[in-house]
Design a protein around this motif. Sequence first.
Motif, PDB file in Angstrom:
ATOM      1  N   ASP A  91      87.023  42.051  50.415  1.00 45.31           N
ATOM      2  CA  ASP A  91      87.213  41.728  49.118  1.00 45.31           C
ATOM      3  C   ASP A  91      88.246  42.710  48.485  1.00 45.31           C
ATOM      4  O   ASP A  91      88.589  42.500  47.092  1.00 45.31           O
ATOM      5  CB  ASP A  91      85.805  42.195  48.360  1.00 45.31           C
ATOM      6  CG  ASP A  91      85.576  43.571  48.362  1.00 45.31           C
ATOM      7  OD1 ASP A  91      85.961  44.391  49.122  1.00 45.31           O
ATOM      8  OD2 ASP A  91      84.814  44.022  47.450  1.00 45.31           O
ATOM      9  N   MET A 137      91.399  42.274  47.014  1.00 45.09           N
ATOM     10  CA  MET A 137      92.393  41.065  46.554  1.00 45.09           C
ATOM     11  C   MET A 137      93.907  41.610  46.640  1.00 45.09           C
ATOM     12  O   MET A 137      94.400  40.711  46.628  1.00 45.09           O
ATOM     13  CB  MET A 137      91.701  40.843  45.285  1.00 45.09           C
ATOM     14  CG  MET A 137      90.495  40.051  45.315  1.00 45.09           C
ATOM     15  SD  MET A 137      90.143  38.988  46.273  1.00 45.09           S
ATOM     16  CE  MET A 137      91.446  37.621  46.028  1.00 45.09           C
ATOM     17  N   LEU A 189      89.803  31.065  45.993  1.00 44.67           N
ATOM     18  CA  LEU A 189      89.840  32.285  46.934  1.00 44.67           C
ATOM     19  C   LEU A 189      89.410  31.883  48.394  1.00 44.67           C
ATOM     20  O   LEU A 189      90.024  32.593  49.167  1.00 44.67           O
ATOM     21  CB  LEU A 189      89.109  33.473  46.360  1.00 44.67           C
ATOM     22  CG  LEU A 189      89.669  33.840  44.956  1.00 44.67           C
ATOM     23  CD1 LEU A 189      88.753  35.036  44.410  1.00 44.67           C
ATOM     24  CD2 LEU A 189      91.028  34.370  44.938  1.00 44.67           C
TER      25      LEU A 189
END
Length: 118
Positions: free
Chosen positions: A46, A48, A76
């Motif tokens: 996760d 990003m 995503l």
Amino acid sequence: MRGAIAFTAGGEERTIRFSTNAMCRYQDMSGETLMQAVGALQKTPDDMVRQRRLFSAGVAGLSEEEAGDIMDELGLMEAADLIGRAFDAAFPAPEPVTADAAGNGKGKPAKSGGAKAS
């Protein structure tokens, strides 16, 4: 282009590719190698910031902000899939070696290029 994965975003055909230049762009942006990034993403998928940098480096000419906008447009999961597919295309698994290629003696002998001795 070898290893390029095509996609459409913002009404444009684009490609993502982890070429030598893309790997250098990533390292210049982040201070880590592409392989370090992949290892880190396996631990923290996760992350990003790292994903956006990878996407930006893989699609030549994109700033990190533009990469984030395209990732939002694609979603995503799709963006992450493109990164993964581009990485797989850049580093394909080696072809398995066949028995003949490994030299098991069953293949045809190599032709001699020289003259025969009498």
